[in-house]
Design a protein around this motif. Sequence first.
Motif, short mmCIF file in Angstrom:
data_model
loop_
_atom_site.label_atom_id
_atom_site.label_comp_id
_atom_site.label_asym_id
_atom_site.label_seq_id
_atom_site.Cartn_x
_atom_site.Cartn_y
_atom_site.Cartn_z
N ASN A 80 0.82 -1.21 0.00
CA ASN A 80 0.00 0.00 0.00
C ASN A 80 0.85 1.27 0.00
OD1 ASN A 80 -1.62 2.13 2.01
ND2 ASN A 80 -2.92 1.15 0.46
N ALA A 81 2.16 1.11 0.24
CA ALA A 81 3.04 2.28 0.36
C ALA A 81 3.33 2.87 -1.03
CB ALA A 81 4.35 1.87 1.03
N PRO A 82 3.72 4.14 -1.08
CA PRO A 82 4.11 4.75 -2.36
C PRO A 82 5.29 4.01 -3.00
CG PRO A 82 3.82 6.42 -0.65
CD PRO A 82 3.78 5.11 0.04
N LYS A 83 5.41 4.18 -4.31
CA LYS A 83 6.45 3.45 -5.04
C LYS A 83 7.85 3.78 -4.50
CE LYS A 83 4.85 4.88 -9.06
NZ LYS A 83 3.48 5.26 -8.70
N ARG A 84 8.09 5.04 -4.17
CA ARG A 84 9.40 5.42 -3.66
C ARG A 84 9.72 4.68 -2.36
NH1 ARG A 84 11.44 9.54 -0.27
NH2 ARG A 84 9.33 10.31 0.08
N ALA A 85 8.72 4.57 -1.51
CA ALA A 85 8.93 3.87 -0.24
C ALA A 85 9.18 2.38 -0.47
CB ALA A 85 7.72 4.06 0.66
N ARG A 86 8.42 1.77 -1.37
CA ARG A 86 8.62 0.34 -1.64
C ARG A 86 9.99 0.07 -2.25
NH1 ARG A 86 4.17 -1.18 -5.48
NH2 ARG A 86 3.50 0.99 -5.45
N LEU A 87 10.39 0.92 -3.20
CA LEU A 87 11.72 0.74 -3.79
C LEU A 87 12.81 0.88 -2.73
CD1 LEU A 87 11.44 2.72 -7.16
CD2 LEU A 87 11.77 0.25 -6.89
N SER A 88 12.65 1.84 -1.84
CA SER A 88 13.66 2.06 -0.80
C SER A 88 13.75 0.87 0.14
CB SER A 88 13.32 3.33 -0.01
OG SER A 88 13.33 4.47 -0.84
N VAL A 89 12.59 0.35 0.55
CA VAL A 89 12.58 -0.79 1.47
C VAL A 89 13.19 -2.01 0.80
CG1 VAL A 89 11.10 -2.41 2.73
CG2 VAL A 89 10.62 0.04 2.80
N ALA A 138 15.32 -2.13 -1.71
CA ALA A 138 16.74 -1.95 -2.01
C ALA A 138 17.59 -1.86 -0.75
CB ALA A 138 16.95 -0.69 -2.85
N ALA A 139 16.96 -1.64 0.40
CA ALA A 139 17.73 -1.43 1.63
C ALA A 139 18.44 -2.69 2.09
CB ALA A 139 16.80 -0.92 2.74
N GLY A 140 17.86 -3.88 1.83
CA GLY A 140 18.52 -5.12 2.22
C GLY A 140 19.84 -5.31 1.50
N PRO A 141 19.83 -5.32 0.14
CA PRO A 141 21.11 -5.38 -0.58
C PRO A 141 22.04 -4.22 -0.23
CG PRO A 141 19.29 -5.89 -2.06
CD PRO A 141 18.68 -5.42 -0.77
N GLY A 142 21.46 -3.03 -0.03
CA GLY A 142 22.30 -1.89 0.34
C GLY A 142 23.03 -2.12 1.65
N ALA A 143 22.34 -2.73 2.61
CA ALA A 143 22.99 -3.04 3.90
C ALA A 143 24.13 -4.02 3.71
CB ALA A 143 21.95 -3.61 4.87
N ASN A 144 23.97 -4.98 2.80
CA ASN A 144 25.05 -5.94 2.54
C ASN A 144 26.23 -5.30 1.82
OD1 ASN A 144 22.65 -8.49 2.30
ND2 ASN A 144 24.41 -8.58 3.68
N PHE A 145 25.96 -4.37 0.90
CA PHE A 145 27.06 -3.63 0.28
C PHE A 145 27.84 -2.85 1.35
CE2 PHE A 145 24.66 -3.67 -3.92
CZ PHE A 145 25.58 -4.48 -4.55
N LEU A 146 27.10 -2.18 2.23
CA LEU A 146 27.74 -1.40 3.29
C LEU A 146 28.54 -2.30 4.22
CD1 LEU A 146 28.19 1.27 4.76
CD2 LEU A 146 26.03 0.88 5.98
N LEU A 152 19.71 -8.64 -5.87
CA LEU A 152 19.30 -7.61 -6.83
C LEU A 152 19.00 -8.18 -8.22
CD1 LEU A 152 21.67 -4.62 -5.95
CD2 LEU A 152 19.18 -4.77 -5.60
N LEU A 153 19.22 -9.48 -8.41
CA LEU A 153 18.87 -10.07 -9.70
C LEU A 153 17.37 -9.95 -9.94
CD1 LEU A 153 21.03 -13.35 -9.62
CD2 LEU A 153 21.44 -11.29 -10.99
N PRO A 154 16.96 -9.62 -11.17
CA PRO A 154 15.52 -9.43 -11.45
C PRO A 154 14.77 -10.75 -11.55
CG PRO A 154 16.81 -9.13 -13.45
CD PRO A 154 17.80 -9.33 -12.34
N ASP A 180 14.57 -9.67 -3.96
CA ASP A 180 14.36 -8.22 -3.88
C ASP A 180 14.40 -7.59 -5.27
OD1 ASP A 180 14.19 -8.27 -1.09
OD2 ASP A 180 16.35 -8.07 -0.86
N GLY A 181 15.31 -8.06 -6.11
CA GLY A 181 15.41 -7.51 -7.46
C GLY A 181 14.17 -7.77 -8.29
N GLY A 182 13.54 -8.93 -8.11
CA GLY A 182 12.30 -9.23 -8.83
C GLY A 182 11.17 -8.32 -8.40
N ARG A 183 11.08 -8.06 -7.10
CA ARG A 183 10.04 -7.16 -6.60
C ARG A 183 10.30 -5.72 -7.03
NH1 ARG A 183 6.54 -9.39 -3.04
NH2 ARG A 183 7.02 -11.47 -2.26
#
Length: 374
Positions: free
Chosen positions: A104-113, A115-123, A315-317, A322-325
């Motif tokens: 139900n969240a806006p697209k920006r929020a969903r993308l951020s959530v 992408a945050a998992g892979p982003g945490a692993n990069f960090l 991040l694979l589609p 996560d990449g598929g979503r």
Amino acid sequence: MFDSLRNLAVFAVMLGGLIFFHELGHFLTALYFKIKIKEFGIGFPPRLIGTARDVNGNRRWFFGKAPEGLDPDDTILSLNWIPLGGFVRPAGEDDPTVPDGLANAPKRARLSVLAAGPGANFLLGFVLFTLSFLSGWPEPTGQVRIADVVPGAPAALAGILPDDLVLSANGEAVSSENDRLSEIIHDNLGEPVALSLQRGEQTLNLTVVPRAEWPAGQGPTGIVLDADWKLVGYSLPDAAANGFGHVLFQIRETVMLPARLIVGQIKPADVEVVSLPGLKRYSDDAVSLALRLRAWFPVLNLAGGISVALALTNLLPIPALDGGRILFVLIEAARRRRMDPLREGYVHMMGLFVLLALMAFLVINDLRRLSISP
């Protein structure tokens, strides 16, 4: 027995920690966007213990199944029996009709959530690589080290020992940057070769006679050569720069791998895709090397590499990842309307089945490799 339990514990902590930080990235980002999270768990179910507030605002602790009377808007924080990572259970993950849910969240929020998992692993990979350089990174000294000596071979009879450093052969200086030591030995089969060696603080002059014929895999003298190195601790700025470079290097090499396979730069037989048993084998090797060298870099470097690989894989589609979503959110943004949630859910479910089948295949393949390895 102790070594096996120690290696298993290190592997569980390593892999569990990487998965935990992945899920923590999803969790914290969801909280930032005020997306309702039903449960955030450490480890995988079944649940051992959990806590949440009840409808009166009092915090309650419980074992196993959640009791009645908990606040449906509060997040259950749980500790689970299987100590590998963690999970996030958002409300309305695939149902956009659930208020304050993920779908139900806006697209920006969903993308951020997402992408945050892979982003945490990069960090986390960057931090682990940085710690590797801070704790001491192996740098070549330019000297040639005797890695091993075959018992009964000419080198053993001459008194050469593992970890001796070779300074010169027949009066000619040798280094790890050239192959002069091997060339001198092969040019003097059956003839004495004068070696100058460093053993600790002592310099020794020994003579070895390379044999003209030798058993397979032993060579004329029965020695195994290796490049000598020493641990160099980096300053924090240099360690961070090298850690960031390692992350970029792994990303570039992974992205370029398919192209290099196509053009023949890399042979398919040289590419190894592993599952948990394969990762466990690499972890065991890293722990053994760390103990032998009394250094942290083998374990830290492996953990950093796995963390970056985990980020890239997610991040694979591919549906269910996560990449598929993320791909479905981008398609929604391009079409300016949402795909039918029921159909999207079926796609992710099918993707999950395919991933589970692939994982089972890789596990069987790893177990087969391990069973036939020497």
